[in-house]
Scaffold this motif. Structure first.
Motif, PDB file in Angstrom:
ATOM      1  N   GLN A  62       1.150  -0.905   0.067  1.00  0.00           N
ATOM      2  CA  GLN A  62       0.367  -0.122   0.003  1.00  0.00           C
ATOM      3  C   GLN A  62       0.776   1.286   0.325  1.00  0.00           C
ATOM      4  O   GLN A  62       2.195   1.324   0.638  1.00  0.00           O
ATOM      5  N   GLY A  63       0.802   2.029  -1.050  1.00  0.00           N
ATOM      6  CA  GLY A  63       1.172   3.203  -1.097  1.00  0.00           C
ATOM      7  C   GLY A  63       2.211   2.909  -1.828  1.00  0.00           C
ATOM      8  O   GLY A  63       3.058   4.577  -1.654  1.00  0.00           O
ATOM      9  N   ARG A  64       4.006   2.012  -2.073  1.00  0.00           N
ATOM     10  CA  ARG A  64       4.590   2.159  -2.891  1.00  0.00           C
ATOM     11  C   ARG A  64       3.649   1.702  -4.595  1.00  0.00           C
ATOM     12  O   ARG A  64       3.251   1.335  -4.780  1.00  0.00           O
ATOM     13  N   GLU A  65       5.293   1.649  -5.360  1.00  0.00           N
ATOM     14  CA  GLU A  65       5.111   1.294  -6.890  1.00  0.00           C
ATOM     15  C   GLU A  65       4.874  -0.405  -6.791  1.00  0.00           C
ATOM     16  O   GLU A  65       6.541  -0.347  -5.769  1.00  0.00           O
ATOM     17  N   LEU A  66       4.423  -1.217  -7.728  1.00  0.00           N
ATOM     18  CA  LEU A  66       5.321  -2.234  -7.655  1.00  0.00           C
ATOM     19  C   LEU A  66       5.103  -2.419  -9.053  1.00  0.00           C
ATOM     20  O   LEU A  66       4.216  -2.501  -9.559  1.00  0.00           O
ATOM     21  N   ILE A  67       6.416  -3.678  -9.028  1.00  0.00           N
ATOM     22  CA  ILE A  67       6.447  -3.852 -10.285  1.00  0.00           C
ATOM     23  C   ILE A  67       6.334  -5.788 -10.211  1.00  0.00           C
ATOM     24  O   ILE A  67       7.404  -6.010  -9.495  1.00  0.00           O
ATOM     25  N   MET A  68       4.715  -5.529 -10.381  1.00  0.00           N
ATOM     26  CA  MET A  68       5.191  -7.068 -11.065  1.00  0.00           C
ATOM     27  C   MET A  68       5.838  -7.552 -11.784  1.00  0.00           C
ATOM     28  O   MET A  68       5.867  -6.934 -13.595  1.00  0.00           O
TER      29      MET A  68
ATOM     30  N   LYS B  51      -0.199   2.094  -8.155  1.00  0.00           N
ATOM     31  CA  LYS B  51       1.021   1.995  -9.100  1.00  0.00           C
ATOM     32  C   LYS B  51       1.634   0.586  -9.225  1.00  0.00           C
ATOM     33  O   LYS B  51       2.290   0.133  -8.281  1.00  0.00           O
ATOM     34  N   ILE B  52       1.229  -0.040  -9.755  1.00  0.00           N
ATOM     35  CA  ILE B  52       1.369  -1.291 -10.634  1.00  0.00           C
ATOM     36  C   ILE B  52       1.482  -0.909 -11.532  1.00  0.00           C
ATOM     37  O   ILE B  52       1.460  -0.649 -13.016  1.00  0.00           O
ATOM     38  N   LYS B  53       2.908  -1.868 -12.194  1.00  0.00           N
ATOM     39  CA  LYS B  53       3.937  -1.953 -13.418  1.00  0.00           C
ATOM     40  C   LYS B  53       4.299  -3.354 -14.337  1.00  0.00           C
ATOM     41  O   LYS B  53       4.317  -4.083 -12.694  1.00  0.00           O
ATOM     42  N   ILE B  54       3.901  -4.196 -15.019  1.00  0.00           N
ATOM     43  CA  ILE B  54       3.923  -4.898 -15.386  1.00  0.00           C
ATOM     44  C   ILE B  54       4.670  -5.370 -15.938  1.00  0.00           C
ATOM     45  O   ILE B  54       4.678  -4.583 -16.987  1.00  0.00           O
ATOM     46  N   ASP B  55       6.126  -6.324 -16.086  1.00  0.00           N
ATOM     47  CA  ASP B  55       6.296  -7.426 -16.835  1.00  0.00           C
ATOM     48  C   ASP B  55       7.024  -8.514 -17.181  1.00  0.00           C
ATOM     49  O   ASP B  55       6.413  -9.344 -16.403  1.00  0.00           O
ATOM     50  N   PHE B  56       7.157  -8.914 -18.281  1.00  0.00           N
ATOM     51  CA  PHE B  56       7.506 -10.395 -18.028  1.00  0.00           C
ATOM     52  C   PHE B  56       9.227 -10.769 -18.347  1.00  0.00           C
ATOM     53  O   PHE B  56       9.840  -9.783 -18.793  1.00  0.00           O
ATOM     54  N   LEU B  57       9.486 -12.020 -17.701  1.00  0.00           N
ATOM     55  CA  LEU B  57      10.502 -12.679 -18.216  1.00  0.00           C
ATOM     56  C   LEU B  57      10.121 -13.940 -18.646  1.00  0.00           C
ATOM     57  O   LEU B  57       9.298 -14.357 -18.232  1.00  0.00           O
ATOM     58  N   GLN B  58      11.168 -14.587 -19.552  1.00  0.00           N
ATOM     59  CA  GLN B  58      10.844 -16.448 -19.713  1.00  0.00           C
ATOM     60  C   GLN B  58      12.171 -16.862 -20.079  1.00  0.00           C
ATOM     61  O   GLN B  58      13.411 -16.381 -20.053  1.00  0.00           O
TER      62      GLN B  58
END
Length: 173
Positions: free
Chosen positions: A29-35, A57-64
């Protein structure tokens, strides 16, 4: 033709996602999260999880990464096939995986992500499966623990098949 034995029903999956989404929302809560979703298996779980989060604040990325190929046991040869694109330096990262089994893939991914100097890295898995765990990996958020069996459905695959099944099954060949 393989036999599919139900392990986790669709309604139970959704209840568990709602439960861990509440915990993640409270923790960040109150923080940016990179998923960071681990392709290909985590894409369904990540999509459902993100929709349940109560964060601004949510950013989404992927790795494989790959270690199974067309087999039911890990080759233990972890190959990074796609890296992240977003800058995670100084950020809070949540790695979202379909299943943590031997721990080898997750340990390799965490080691790789740490080189990008994030503020924190935590692990969220649909299934925490400890039967074949070879490396100590702490799964911070899990929808469920399954002791044994080769699992398919809800993103989990066997040779790229059965990801589309709406529930999680133990597959017997």
């Amino acid at each position: 033709m393989p036999e599919f034995i139900p392990v986790i029903k669709k309604d139970d999956i959704q209840r568990q996602i709602t439960r861990i989404a509440a915990a993640i929302s409270a923790d960040y809560q109150g923080r940016e999260l990179i998923m960071i979703g681990v392709l290909k298996g985590a894409f369904l779980f990540l999509a459902d999880l993100v929709r349940e989060l109560k964060l601004e604040k949510i950013k989404i990325d992927f790795l494989q990464a790959s270690s199974y190929g067309a087999d039911t046991v890990s080759s233990e040869n972890i190959v990074l096939k796609k890296d992240i694109d977003v800058d995670i330096r100084g950020k809070d990262v949540l790695v979202v995986e379909d299943i943590v089994d031997t721990g080898l893939t997750m340990a390799r991914l965490i080691e790789h992500l740490k080189r990008h100097d994030p503020n924190s890295i935590r692990i969220c898995a649909m299934i925490d499966k400890r039967e074949r765990r070879k490396v100590a990996v702490n799964v911070d958020y899990a929808c469920g623990c399954v002791e044994e069996g080769f699992l398919v459905g809800y993103g989990l695959d066997y040779a790229e098949n059965y990801r589309n099944l709406p529930e999680i099954y133990h597959m017997k060949l």
